[in-house]
Design a protein around this motif. Structure first.
Motif, PDB file in Angstrom:
ATOM      1  N   ALA A 118     -16.386 -19.429 -21.656  1.00  0.00           N
ATOM      2  CA  ALA A 118     -16.860 -19.739 -20.302  1.00  0.00           C
ATOM      3  C   ALA A 118     -16.422 -18.641 -19.333  1.00  0.00           C
ATOM      4  O   ALA A 118     -17.180 -18.257 -18.431  1.00  0.00           O
ATOM      5  N   ALA A 119     -15.202 -18.117 -19.518  1.00  0.00           N
ATOM      6  CA  ALA A 119     -14.707 -17.058 -18.636  1.00  0.00           C
ATOM      7  C   ALA A 119     -15.537 -15.794 -18.779  1.00  0.00           C
ATOM      8  O   ALA A 119     -15.794 -15.081 -17.804  1.00  0.00           O
ATOM      9  N   LYS A 120     -15.997 -15.492 -20.018  1.00  0.00           N
ATOM     10  CA  LYS A 120     -16.849 -14.311 -20.241  1.00  0.00           C
ATOM     11  C   LYS A 120     -18.168 -14.466 -19.464  1.00  0.00           C
ATOM     12  O   LYS A 120     -18.613 -13.534 -18.795  1.00  0.00           O
TER      13      LYS A 120
ATOM     14  N   LEU B 214      -6.990  -2.661 -18.617  1.00  0.00           N
ATOM     15  CA  LEU B 214      -8.226  -2.283 -17.940  1.00  0.00           C
ATOM     16  C   LEU B 214      -9.355  -2.418 -18.959  1.00  0.00           C
ATOM     17  O   LEU B 214      -9.477  -1.603 -19.888  1.00  0.00           O
ATOM     18  N   ALA B 215     -10.182  -3.463 -18.811  1.00  0.00           N
ATOM     19  CA  ALA B 215     -11.255  -3.719 -19.762  1.00  0.00           C
ATOM     20  C   ALA B 215     -12.473  -2.870 -19.461  1.00  0.00           C
ATOM     21  O   ALA B 215     -13.229  -2.488 -20.355  1.00  0.00           O
ATOM     22  N   PHE B 216     -12.672  -2.588 -18.178  1.00  0.00           N
ATOM     23  CA  PHE B 216     -13.783  -1.730 -17.762  1.00  0.00           C
ATOM     24  C   PHE B 216     -13.431  -1.111 -16.424  1.00  0.00           C
ATOM     25  O   PHE B 216     -12.881  -1.794 -15.585  1.00  0.00           O
ATOM     26  N   PRO B 217     -13.723   0.152 -16.145  1.00  0.00           N
ATOM     27  CA  PRO B 217     -14.373   1.132 -17.036  1.00  0.00           C
ATOM     28  C   PRO B 217     -13.422   1.601 -18.144  1.00  0.00           C
ATOM     29  O   PRO B 217     -12.215   1.443 -18.027  1.00  0.00           O
ATOM     30  N   LEU B 218     -14.002   2.210 -19.174  1.00  0.00           N
ATOM     31  CA  LEU B 218     -13.225   2.620 -20.338  1.00  0.00           C
ATOM     32  C   LEU B 218     -12.657   4.007 -20.078  1.00  0.00           C
ATOM     33  O   LEU B 218     -13.174   5.009 -20.592  1.00  0.00           O
TER      34      LEU B 218
ATOM     35  N   ALA C 277     -22.757  -1.824 -19.326  1.00  0.00           N
ATOM     36  CA  ALA C 277     -21.526  -1.475 -20.036  1.00  0.00           C
ATOM     37  C   ALA C 277     -20.420  -2.489 -19.741  1.00  0.00           C
ATOM     38  O   ALA C 277     -19.617  -2.827 -20.607  1.00  0.00           O
ATOM     39  N   ALA C 278     -20.392  -3.001 -18.497  1.00  0.00           N
ATOM     40  CA  ALA C 278     -19.374  -3.989 -18.119  1.00  0.00           C
ATOM     41  C   ALA C 278     -19.599  -5.284 -18.884  1.00  0.00           C
ATOM     42  O   ALA C 278     -18.649  -5.902 -19.380  1.00  0.00           O
ATOM     43  N   HIS C 279     -20.867  -5.670 -19.020  1.00  0.00           N
ATOM     44  CA  HIS C 279     -21.186  -6.871 -19.814  1.00  0.00           C
ATOM     45  C   HIS C 279     -20.681  -6.718 -21.244  1.00  0.00           C
ATOM     46  O   HIS C 279     -20.113  -7.645 -21.830  1.00  0.00           O
ATOM     47  N   GLN C 280     -20.900  -5.537 -21.817  1.00  0.00           N
ATOM     48  CA  GLN C 280     -20.455  -5.264 -23.187  1.00  0.00           C
ATOM     49  C   GLN C 280     -18.941  -5.410 -23.298  1.00  0.00           C
ATOM     50  O   GLN C 280     -18.427  -6.040 -24.217  1.00  0.00           O
TER      51      GLN C 280
ATOM     52  N   GLN D 235     -16.163  -8.443 -25.316  1.00  0.00           N
ATOM     53  CA  GLN D 235     -15.125  -8.119 -26.292  1.00  0.00           C
ATOM     54  C   GLN D 235     -13.805  -8.858 -26.039  1.00  0.00           C
ATOM     55  O   GLN D 235     -12.851  -8.696 -26.799  1.00  0.00           O
ATOM     56  N   PHE D 236     -13.689  -9.623 -24.934  1.00  0.00           N
ATOM     57  CA  PHE D 236     -12.432 -10.324 -24.613  1.00  0.00           C
ATOM     58  C   PHE D 236     -11.979 -11.166 -25.797  1.00  0.00           C
ATOM     59  O   PHE D 236     -12.783 -11.862 -26.425  1.00  0.00           O
ATOM     60  N   ARG D 237     -10.657 -11.111 -26.093  1.00  0.00           N
ATOM     61  CA  ARG D 237     -10.082 -11.994 -27.109  1.00  0.00           C
ATOM     62  C   ARG D 237      -8.883 -12.690 -26.497  1.00  0.00           C
ATOM     63  O   ARG D 237      -8.122 -12.080 -25.760  1.00  0.00           O
ATOM     64  N   SER D 238      -8.725 -13.992 -26.815  1.00  0.00           N
ATOM     65  CA  SER D 238      -7.592 -14.683 -26.213  1.00  0.00           C
ATOM     66  C   SER D 238      -6.360 -14.501 -27.087  1.00  0.00           C
ATOM     67  O   SER D 238      -6.391 -14.736 -28.299  1.00  0.00           O
ATOM     68  N   ASP D 239      -5.271 -14.067 -26.425  1.00  0.00           N
ATOM     69  CA  ASP D 239      -4.058 -13.736 -27.161  1.00  0.00           C
ATOM     70  C   ASP D 239      -2.922 -13.507 -26.162  1.00  0.00           C
ATOM     71  O   ASP D 239      -3.161 -13.035 -25.061  1.00  0.00           O
TER      72      ASP D 239
END
Lengths: 373, 426
Positions: free
Chosen positions: B62-64, B91-95, B112-115, B119-123
């Protein structure tokens, strides 16, 4: 108006018809004025006041503050004089930028001196939020020649009394200045002619009050009227309400200090029925007046009288803001003796009497008009 | 160019010896334009998403969606970045690894931001201070930014930092950017997150269910984009010798600004208000003066809104001493209304705090008072929320009983909404 301005104020704006208007509030102004009579805003005069011409010859001043005007409009007045309380700079909103004191408008405190021997001072006092008193004086330059003194005290429970009282005083002055002795005549005919002019002046003042009352006003503007016309040693006077005319001979000279006018007031009615003055003037409804000018006036014909003075002294026309603190003519004589300067200059004395009334509490607006005889 | 106006509501009449002047000043902004589009500098947005282990699959998915919805609302040309937060900040975006940590929005950047978001992973854990610090550094990397705003999403307590570490991090970024904070679910601490939002001139609210997230995020971003006035300051001038007792924003929410004072000059204080869109905000100003004689008038305060160093609007608060009791005893309705609303917010927060610590007596008393105030000031939203936490026997006297079974989300919603005020009914 004797204080130096901190910056050069703007000049009046000239309209297509040649009339001049205040750059702050658009009221009509005269070329000689350093302050707008309507809003008190500073002006740079475009013409010098002429000395050989009596002040009453200046263009008639229109009182153009709309009778519906929101009083908050005063906030936009730009005053360039320093704060009267702390000497700080007055902001564009009309309040001191240091201590917040409201800068007095020209309507709150003003002085007039049309000739060296005649002057007036009109002041808000301490306790009232507005100055609803008004003075209007005129004089020919030669001492003890001809002078006109008018005081109108606006009734504070009515709306726009400050605008109405000033209009009334000036309208009355205009009538009295225009009335000139014709031919030599006898003393009696002179008195009759001037008394007639005083009655006409009161009528003109009454019209001016009504003209400055909103048609739908539920609390019609009203004011008192007191006038004195001086011609050499002759003083002709008249009043409606409780503004007064006194003759105050110099201390030690012959002649009695005299309250020339007779109040139209509840207090005066009690005095006439035998109550002592002190009790009557401090009793219930002491300040209720029985005659006044305005739309709801029952009777605006002034009671007139005359006297011939034969000693040096002062003709004093004042509102109750002064006589509340010194009602008896003798008390006023002592007061004048105490605070007048030896030069017999009327302006410092008028200002000093106003300051004295303020020091006594300044419960009401204060008007003092003086002619030196 | 935005237009500001200021209106003052007060009873300027004081009795003999009276010293305290209260006024409500309504500041209204119109023609604000859009963020970064008014020629006064660029706008920057950072989306900070909690990707800690507690988010789990459902909340993270849902957060994505929500982060992507927010990205979609960012206007082209706006500088932006996306931060993923755990016990550390990424920093997830920009790369990028160096240079500018933000890029200007266009269709490529949006894709690119959507991409990146997908990729978010919970950890890992939760350390919100590090998220804020990274956002501050990213904003700093783009000097042309005039307006900086972030959205922060969390789902849990700040386990991996001490309160002092969070305090220091907040202090480090205060004044650098504004931040609206949202908590999803019921496992986060309202007081903790409110601390961040208040310092960073933002709002705090609960998102009870994960599927409500994307709508909330889209709306928050839309609102931020509609704030064309990057920054403005409330200024209060008071006369020499006077004391400004307090300055509070009272609408749309209660925020005490008194402690945020900065000195403009010896008589004028400034208070940050952040960015403005087309909106009205009400301020309650209280000034103590030396009493003057009856009949005297003076200015008690000039309340101004300044953009840059320009005063855009000014309201005058006056004092007139009078012996007319009919004037001096009159209570200004706006002042009374907001005084009640401020007390309402305090009563709710204190009542809930007492309830949490097991002090049922205080909780009943405070929440009863809140019910009474909400009824008196016509705050129906507060009454509705209070009803979910207490049973109301009599709202006029404030007689209530604590409910035995309370939905945690309802209680948190009452807390987060406690500072929301209603306007006086005209």
């Amino acid at each position: 108006m004797t204080e130096p301005a901190a910056a050069v104020p703007p000049a009046a704006l000239r309209q297509a018809d040649g009339s001049l208007h205040c750059p702050h509030c658009r009221a009509e102004v005269a070329a000689t004025e350093a302050f707008c009579e309507a809003c008190g805003g500073a002006l740079t005069p475009t013409a010098a006041a002429s000395d050989d011409e009596p002040a009453e010859m200046a263009a008639p001043i229109e009182i153009t503050r709309s009778i519906q005007a929101d009083t908050d409009n005063q906030d936009t007045v730009v005053l360039v004089r320093p704060c009267t309380n702390c000497g700080g700079v007055i902001g564009a909103d009309g309040y001191c930028q240091t201590c917040g004191t409201k800068a007095p408008t020209e309507r709150d405190h003003y002085t007039e001196q049309p000739a060296s021997w005649v002057a007036a001072c009109c002041d808000r006092g301490v306790r009232h939020h507005r100055n609803e008193d008004a003075t209007a004086v005129a004089a020919e330059p030669a001492p003890r020649s001809r002078a006109v003194l008018v005081v109108c005290d606006g009734v504070s429970t009515s709306i726009d009394s400050d605008v109405a009282s000033l209009a009334a005083a000036r309208a009355a002055r205009e009538v009295l200045v225009a009335q000139r002795p014709t031919g030599l005549g006898t003393p009696a005919s002179r008195v009759a002619a001037i008394s007639g002019a005083v009655v006409k002046a009161a009528a003109a003042a009454n019209t001016a009050v009504i003209d400055n009352t909103a048609l739908d006003s539920e609390n019609a503007a009203s004011c008192t009227f007191a006038a004195a016309v001086v011609e050499a040693d002759l003083v002709v006077f008249g009043n409606v309400g409780d503004s007064r005319v006194y003759w105050i001979p110099d201390h030690g000279s012959i002649g009695e200090p005299t309250e020339l006018s007779v109040d139209d007031s509840v207090a005066q009615a009690r005095i006439a029925m035998g109550t002592s003055r002190e009790a009557a003037e401090n009793g219930p409804q002491a300040h209720a007046i029985t005659k006044w000018l305005g739309r709801d006036s029952p009777d605006f014909v002034p009671r007139t009288g005359s006297t011939v003075v034969n000693s040096p002294g002062w003709v004093l026309v004042c509102s109750d803001g002064l006589w509340n603190y010194a009602s008896e003519a003798a008390a006023l004589q002592s007061l004048v003796a105490e605070i007048s300067t030896p030069e017999s200059d009327p302006l410092p004395l008028a200002v000093a009497l106003v300051e004295w009334a303020n020091s006594q509490g300044g419960k009401d607006n204060i008007s003092v008009a003086l002619a030196r005889l | 160019m935005a237009d500001f106006t200021a209106e003052v509501y007060q009873n300027e009449f004081l009795p003999e010896g009276g010293t305290d002047v209260n006024a409500i000043v309504t500041v209204t902004c119109t023609a604000a334009g859009s963020a970064g589009q008014t020629g006064s500098g660029d706008a920057g947005e950072i989306i900070i998403v909690d990707t800690s282990g507690s988010m789990g699959r459902a909340k993270l998915e849902a957060a994505k969606v929500a982060a992507a919805a927010a990205v979609d609302q960012i206007l082209d040309g706006t500088w932006f970045a996306v931060v993923a937060g755990t016990h550390q900040a990424y920093l997830a975006f920009p790369l990028v690894r160096s240079g500018r940590g933000m890029v200007q929005m266009d269709s490529n950047a949006r894709y690119a931001a959507h991409q990146a978001i997908s990729q978010f992973r919970s950890d890992g854990g939760t350390a919100m201070g590090t998220w804020l610090t990274l956002a501050g550094r990213l904003f700093d990397s783009v000097p042309e930014l005039a307006q900086r705003h972030a959205i922060l999403l969390t789902d849990g307590e700040n386990h991996n930092e001490t309160p002092d570490q969070l305090t220091n991090a907040i202090r480090g970024v205060t004044g650098k950017f504004q931040c609206d904070c949202r908590g999803v679910g019921v496992d986060w601490q309202v007081a903790e997150v409110r601390r961040i939002a208040q310092a960073l001139l933002g709002s705090v609210d609960i998102i009870p269910e994960p599927d409500q997230m994307s709508q909330v995020f889209a709306e928050l971003m839309q609102q931020s984009m509609s704030r064309g006035v990057a920054d403005a300051q409330l200024r209060v001038w008071a006369p020499q010798g006077a004391q400004v007792l307090f300055v509070r924003q009272v609408s749309p929410t209660v925020e005490d600004l008194t402690s945020r004072r900065v000195e403009i000059n010896p008589l004028t204080s400034g208070y940050p208000t952040g960015s403005w869109g087309d909106e009205s905000r009400d301020y309650h100003v209280c000034v103590r003066l030396a009493a003057k004689a009856t009949g005297q008038e003076q200015l008690a305060a000039r309340v101004q809104l300044a953009v840059g160093n320009q005063v855009a609007a000014q309201g005058l608060v006056k004092a007139k001493w009078s012996d007319d009791e009919g004037l001096t005893t009159r209570i200004n309705p706006e002042v009374a209304h907001y005084t009640g609303q401020t007390e309402l917010a305090e009563a709710i927060q204190e009542g809930l705090a007492a309830k949490a610590s097991g002090d049922e007596e205080t909780a009943t008393k405070k929440l009863g008072r809140a019910v009474q105030l909400a009824a008196e000031t016509g705050n129906e939203e507060a009454t509705t929320r209070l009803r979910k936490v207490v049973d109301i026997d009599d709202s006029e006297t404030g007689t209530v009983r604590l409910k035995r079974e309370v939905d945690k989300a309802d209680e948190m919603a009452l807390d987060t909404a406690s500072t929301k005020t209603t306007r006086i009914k005209g």
